[in-house]
Design an enzyme around this catalytic site. Structure first.
Site, PDB file in Angstrom:
ATOM      1  N   ASP A   1      25.361  36.823  39.783  1.00 18.47           N
ATOM      2  CA  ASP A   1      25.944  35.879  40.754  1.00 18.47           C
ATOM      3  C   ASP A   1      26.428  36.607  42.007  1.00 18.47           C
ATOM      4  O   ASP A   1      26.824  37.773  41.944  1.00 18.47           O
ATOM      5  CB  ASP A   1      27.112  35.138  40.074  1.00 18.47           C
ATOM      6  CG  ASP A   1      27.494  33.874  40.811  1.00 18.47           C
ATOM      7  OD1 ASP A   1      26.701  33.397  41.660  1.00 18.47           O
ATOM      8  OD2 ASP A   1      28.589  33.350  40.545  1.00 18.47           O
ATOM      9  N   GLY A   2      26.388  35.894  43.121  1.00 22.42           N
ATOM     10  CA  GLY A   2      26.974  36.409  44.367  1.00 22.42           C
ATOM     11  C   GLY A   2      25.964  36.752  45.447  1.00 22.42           C
ATOM     12  O   GLY A   2      26.339  37.316  46.480  1.00 22.42           O
ATOM     13  N   ASN A   3      24.711  36.400  45.240  1.00 19.76           N
ATOM     14  CA  ASN A   3      23.684  36.710  46.257  1.00 19.76           C
ATOM     15  C   ASN A   3      23.994  36.030  47.596  1.00 19.76           C
ATOM     16  O   ASN A   3      23.845  36.637  48.662  1.00 19.76           O
ATOM     17  CB  ASN A   3      22.311  36.206  45.806  1.00 19.76           C
ATOM     18  CG  ASN A   3      21.796  36.922  44.589  1.00 19.76           C
ATOM     19  OD1 ASN A   3      22.381  37.911  44.158  1.00 19.76           O
ATOM     20  ND2 ASN A   3      20.705  36.428  44.016  1.00 19.76           N
TER      21      ASN A   3
ATOM     22  N   ARG B   1      26.905  34.912  48.829  1.00 19.98           N
ATOM     23  CA  ARG B   1      28.066  35.489  49.519  1.00 19.98           C
ATOM     24  C   ARG B   1      27.738  36.860  50.095  1.00 19.98           C
ATOM     25  O   ARG B   1      28.180  37.213  51.189  1.00 19.98           O
ATOM     26  CB  ARG B   1      29.253  35.591  48.535  1.00 19.98           C
ATOM     27  CG  ARG B   1      30.001  34.281  48.391  1.00 19.98           C
ATOM     28  CD  ARG B   1      30.880  34.270  47.183  1.00 19.98           C
ATOM     29  NE  ARG B   1      30.102  34.034  45.960  1.00 19.98           N
ATOM     30  CZ  ARG B   1      30.575  34.199  44.731  1.00 19.98           C
ATOM     31  NH1 ARG B   1      31.818  34.626  44.556  1.00 19.98           N
ATOM     32  NH2 ARG B   1      29.817  33.943  43.690  1.00 19.98           N
TER      33      ARG B   1
ATOM     34  N   ARG C   1      21.126  32.877  52.866  1.00 11.26           N
ATOM     35  CA  ARG C   1      21.319  33.077  51.430  1.00 11.26           C
ATOM     36  C   ARG C   1      20.080  33.709  50.772  1.00 11.26           C
ATOM     37  O   ARG C   1      20.193  34.526  49.858  1.00 11.26           O
ATOM     38  CB  ARG C   1      21.622  31.725  50.752  1.00 11.26           C
ATOM     39  CG  ARG C   1      22.924  31.085  51.213  1.00 11.26           C
ATOM     40  CD  ARG C   1      23.138  29.727  50.552  1.00 11.26           C
ATOM     41  NE  ARG C   1      23.028  29.831  49.108  1.00 11.26           N
ATOM     42  CZ  ARG C   1      24.002  30.265  48.309  1.00 11.26           C
ATOM     43  NH1 ARG C   1      25.181  30.601  48.813  1.00 11.26           N
ATOM     44  NH2 ARG C   1      23.823  30.342  47.011  1.00 11.26           N
TER      45      ARG C   1
ATOM     46  N   HIS D   1      19.178  36.744  47.907  1.00  8.52           N
ATOM     47  CA  HIS D   1      18.339  36.668  46.699  1.00  8.52           C
ATOM     48  C   HIS D   1      17.304  37.799  46.710  1.00  8.52           C
ATOM     49  O   HIS D   1      17.036  38.412  45.676  1.00  8.52           O
ATOM     50  CB  HIS D   1      17.620  35.317  46.613  1.00  8.52           C
ATOM     51  CG  HIS D   1      18.553  34.147  46.486  1.00  8.52           C
ATOM     52  ND1 HIS D   1      19.633  34.156  45.637  1.00  8.52           N
ATOM     53  CD2 HIS D   1      18.577  32.927  47.099  1.00  8.52           C
ATOM     54  CE1 HIS D   1      20.281  32.999  45.733  1.00  8.52           C
ATOM     55  NE2 HIS D   1      19.660  32.248  46.620  1.00  8.52           N
TER      56      HIS D   1
ATOM     57  N   SER E   1      19.505  28.237  36.987  1.00  8.92           N
ATOM     58  CA  SER E   1      20.053  27.276  36.017  1.00  8.92           C
ATOM     59  C   SER E   1      19.515  25.878  36.281  1.00  8.92           C
ATOM     60  O   SER E   1      19.015  25.586  37.372  1.00  8.92           O
ATOM     61  CB  SER E   1      21.591  27.253  36.117  1.00  8.92           C
ATOM     62  OG  SER E   1      21.988  26.610  37.311  1.00  8.92           O
TER      63      SER E   1
ATOM     64  N   GLU F   1      21.299  23.439  36.802  1.00  7.15           N
ATOM     65  CA  GLU F   1      22.123  22.919  37.903  1.00  7.15           C
ATOM     66  C   GLU F   1      21.657  23.446  39.261  1.00  7.15           C
ATOM     67  O   GLU F   1      21.899  22.816  40.289  1.00  7.15           O
ATOM     68  CB  GLU F   1      23.600  23.299  37.667  1.00  7.15           C
ATOM     69  CG  GLU F   1      24.277  22.542  36.516  1.00  7.15           C
ATOM     70  CD  GLU F   1      23.891  23.039  35.121  1.00  7.15           C
ATOM     71  OE1 GLU F   1      23.359  24.164  35.001  1.00  7.15           O
ATOM     72  OE2 GLU F   1      24.106  22.285  34.149  1.00  7.15           O
TER      73      GLU F   1
ATOM     74  N   ARG G   1      20.322  22.618  44.558  1.00 11.63           N
ATOM     75  CA  ARG G   1      20.464  23.347  45.840  1.00 11.63           C
ATOM     76  C   ARG G   1      19.429  22.845  46.849  1.00 11.63           C
ATOM     77  O   ARG G   1      18.450  22.181  46.476  1.00 11.63           O
ATOM     78  CB  ARG G   1      20.281  24.843  45.591  1.00 11.63           C
ATOM     79  CG  ARG G   1      21.426  25.396  44.760  1.00 11.63           C
ATOM     80  CD  ARG G   1      21.412  26.891  44.731  1.00 11.63           C
ATOM     81  NE  ARG G   1      22.515  27.380  43.917  1.00 11.63           N
ATOM     82  CZ  ARG G   1      22.924  28.621  43.867  1.00 11.63           C
ATOM     83  NH1 ARG G   1      22.301  29.557  44.590  1.00 11.63           N
ATOM     84  NH2 ARG G   1      23.935  28.972  43.111  1.00 11.63           N
TER      85      ARG G   1
ATOM     86  N   LEU H   1      11.791  47.213  25.614  1.00 13.11           N
ATOM     87  CA  LEU H   1      12.858  46.308  26.066  1.00 13.11           C
ATOM     88  C   LEU H   1      12.303  44.905  26.192  1.00 13.11           C
ATOM     89  O   LEU H   1      11.258  44.697  26.810  1.00 13.11           O
ATOM     90  CB  LEU H   1      13.376  46.765  27.442  1.00 13.11           C
ATOM     91  CG  LEU H   1      14.388  45.833  28.110  1.00 13.11           C
ATOM     92  CD1 LEU H   1      15.772  45.984  27.475  1.00 13.11           C
ATOM     93  CD2 LEU H   1      14.501  46.094  29.609  1.00 13.11           C
TER      94      LEU H   1
HETATM   95  C1  IPE Z   1      25.040  30.644  37.602  1.00  9.81           C
HETATM   96  O1  IPE Z   1      25.434  30.893  38.912  1.00  9.81           O
HETATM   97  C2  IPE Z   1      23.556  30.533  37.511  1.00  9.81           C
HETATM   98  C3  IPE Z   1      22.798  31.760  37.797  1.00  9.81           C
HETATM   99  C4  IPE Z   1      23.300  32.940  38.046  1.00  9.81           C
HETATM  100  C5  IPE Z   1      21.367  31.608  37.756  1.00  9.81           C
HETATM  101  P1  IPE Z   1      25.864  29.683  39.877  1.00  9.81           P
HETATM  102  O2  IPE Z   1      26.301  30.302  41.164  1.00  9.81           O
HETATM  103  O3  IPE Z   1      24.784  28.683  39.941  1.00  9.81           O
HETATM  104  O4  IPE Z   1      27.078  29.051  39.083  1.00  9.81           O
HETATM  105  P2  IPE Z   1      28.398  28.330  39.589  1.00  9.81           P
HETATM  106  O5  IPE Z   1      27.974  27.210  40.487  1.00  9.81           O
HETATM  107  O6  IPE Z   1      29.205  29.360  40.310  1.00  9.81           O
HETATM  108  O7  IPE Z   1      29.076  27.875  38.331  1.00  9.81           O
HETATM  109  C1  IPE Z   2      23.141  33.873  42.152  1.00  7.30           C
HETATM  110  O1  IPE Z   2      23.691  33.938  43.412  1.00  7.30           O
HETATM  111  C2  IPE Z   2      21.668  33.526  42.165  1.00  7.30           C
HETATM  112  C3  IPE Z   2      21.370  32.171  41.697  1.00  7.30           C
HETATM  113  C4  IPE Z   2      22.232  31.321  41.222  1.00  7.30           C
HETATM  114  C5  IPE Z   2      19.983  31.749  41.752  1.00  7.30           C
HETATM  115  P1  IPE Z   2      24.220  32.661  44.153  1.00  7.30           P
HETATM  116  O2  IPE Z   2      23.094  32.068  44.934  1.00  7.30           O
HETATM  117  O3  IPE Z   2      24.897  31.727  43.226  1.00  7.30           O
HETATM  118  O4  IPE Z   2      25.256  33.286  45.157  1.00  7.30           O
HETATM  119  P2  IPE Z   2      26.723  32.748  45.497  1.00  7.30           P
HETATM  120  O5  IPE Z   2      27.430  32.543  44.201  1.00  7.30           O
HETATM  121  O6  IPE Z   2      26.544  31.465  46.254  1.00  7.30           O
HETATM  122  O7  IPE Z   2      27.336  33.825  46.324  1.00  7.30           O
HETATM  123 MG    MG Z   3      26.787  31.573  42.538  1.00  3.69          MG
END
Ligand code: IPE
Ligand code: IPE
Ligand code: MG
Length: 260
Positions: A34-36, A38, A47, A51, A79, A81, A85, A145
Site C-alpha cells: 500500500d501507498g503507491n 501517496r 498515482r 504503481h 482488491s 474494492e 477506482r 518460491l
Molecule cells: C488494499 O489497499 C488493497 C491492495 C493493496 C491491493 P487499499 O489502498 O485498496 O485499501 P484501503 O482503501 O486503504 O483499505
Molecule cells: C496500493 O497503493 C496499490 C493498490 C491498491 C492497487 P494505493 O494505490 O492504495 O496507494 P495509496 O494508498 O492511495 O497511497
Molecule cells: Mg491504498
C-alpha cells in the site's frame, strides 16, 4: 511449517549476515502493498507513476524472500474494492500487470518461481487472464518460491465462493471442519501465512485473507510501498522473530508452546 530444514547454504549465510535465525524463517509471508498513490503525490506525479515504481518493490521482496528461503509469498495486488477506482487507474494497473508479466516472468521462472493467483481472476481483462494463464502454466513445476498474486481478491468474496462450493458438494454439515473450509478456499494446499506485512502506515487488513491470517503476526510499517526494499523485508522478518507466538497456549522455559 518453518523452512530451516530445507534451506541451502547460501540462504543460511544471508540469515546469518542479517542476524536472523534460519530455523525461524516463516514459510509464508503475505504483503498488503500500500501507498503507491501517496508516494507519487509526494512527488507531484500521477498515482499511476507510483504503481509503476511499486514494481521495483515487488522485485526486491521476491529477491529477499528467495534469499531467505521463504516458500510462499502472497502479494495483494488488486482488491475487489479497487474496481471502484477511476477507470483510467484500473486500466493502467491492468496494463502494468501484463507488461510486468511479459518483462519479468522468464527470469522469475528461471530462478524457480512458480506463479499462482487467488481471487476472481475471471473478472480481469482477457489479455491479463491469458498472460497469467501462460505464466502459471510455464512455471507450474517450479519449487523455489510460490509467488501468489491476489487479483480482484477479497476475503469475503472468497469465503462466499467456498460456502457455495461446500453446499454444492453435498457434504453433510457434521463433516465440515476448519480443514474442510480451508480446502475450499482459493489458498487450498498453501499453508497459512505466519507473517503479514502492510506498508504505508495503515493499520487494517482491507478484506485480505481473513481466514488464513487467524494466527499470523502483523508487521506494520510507515514506509510507502515503492520505497520498500530488501532491508525492509529483512526488518519485518526480524520483527517476526522477536514475537512470542503462543497460539492461545503457554510457553515453557525454552519458549516452546507447551502441549498437554
Ligand atoms: C488494499 O489497499 C488493497 C491492495 C493493496 C491491493 P487499499 O489502498 O485498496 O485499501 P484501503 O482503501 O486503504 O483499505
Ligand atoms: C496500493 O497503493 C496499490 C493498490 C491498491 C492497487 P494505493 O494505490 O492504495 O496507494 P495509496 O494508498 O492511495 O497511497
Ligand atoms: Mg491504498
Amino acid at each position: 511449517m518453518l523452512v530451516g530444514d530445507l534451506m541451502n547454504t547460501k540462504q543460511r549465510e544471508v540469515c546469518e549476515s542479517q542476524g536472523l535465525d534460519p530455523n525461524r524463517i516463516p514459510s509464508h509471508v503475505a504483503i498488503i502493498m500500500d501507498g503507491n498513490g501517496r508516494w507519487a503525490e509526494e512527488r507531484g506525479e500521477s498515482r499511476v507513476f507510483g504503481h509503476m515504481h511499486g514494481v521495483d518493490a515487488v522485485r526486491s521482496s521476491v529477491q529477499a524472500a528467495m534469499e531467505l528461503g521463504v516458500r510462499h509469498l502472497t502479494l495483494y495486488a488488486f482488491s475487489t474494492e479497487n474496481w471502484s477506482r477511476p477507470k483510467e487507474e484500473v486500466e493502467a494497473l491492468m496494463n502494468l500487470l501484463v507488461d510486468t508479466l511479459v518483462k519479468e516472468m522468464n527470469e522469475l521462472g528461471n530462478k524457480g518461481v512458480r506463479l499462482r493467483t487467488i481471487g476472481d481472476v475471471g473478472a480481469l481483462p482477457k489479455n491479463c487472464q491469458a498472460q497469467l494463464d501462460e505464466a502459471e502454466a510455464s512455471t507450474e513445476s517450479n519449487e523455489s518460491l510460490d509467488l501468489i498474486l491476489a487479483l480482484s481478491y477479497s476475503s469475503k468474496w472468497e469465503m462466499v465462493q467456498a460456502i457455495k462450493k461446500i453446499i454444492d458438494s453435498g457434504v453433510s454439515s457434521a463433516d465440515i471442519s476448519a480443514e474442510t473450509v480451508s480446502e475450499y478456499l482459493s489458498t487450498r494446499g498453501i499453508p497459512d501465512p505466519e507473517l503479514m506485512i502492510r506498508t504505508s502506515g495503515e493499520h487494517r487488513i482491507s478484506n485480505f485473507l481473513l481466514w488464513q491470517l487467524a494466527y499470523a503476526e502483523f508487521h506494520f510499517t510507515s514506509t510507502l510501498w515503492p520505497d520498500f526494499g530488501k532491508e525492509n523485508f529483512f526488518n519485518a522478518i526480524r520483527d517476526f522473530q522477536n514475537r512470542e507466538r503462543r497460539f492461545g497456549g503457554l510457553l515453557d522455559t525454552n519458549h516452546n508452546v507447551t502441549v498437554q
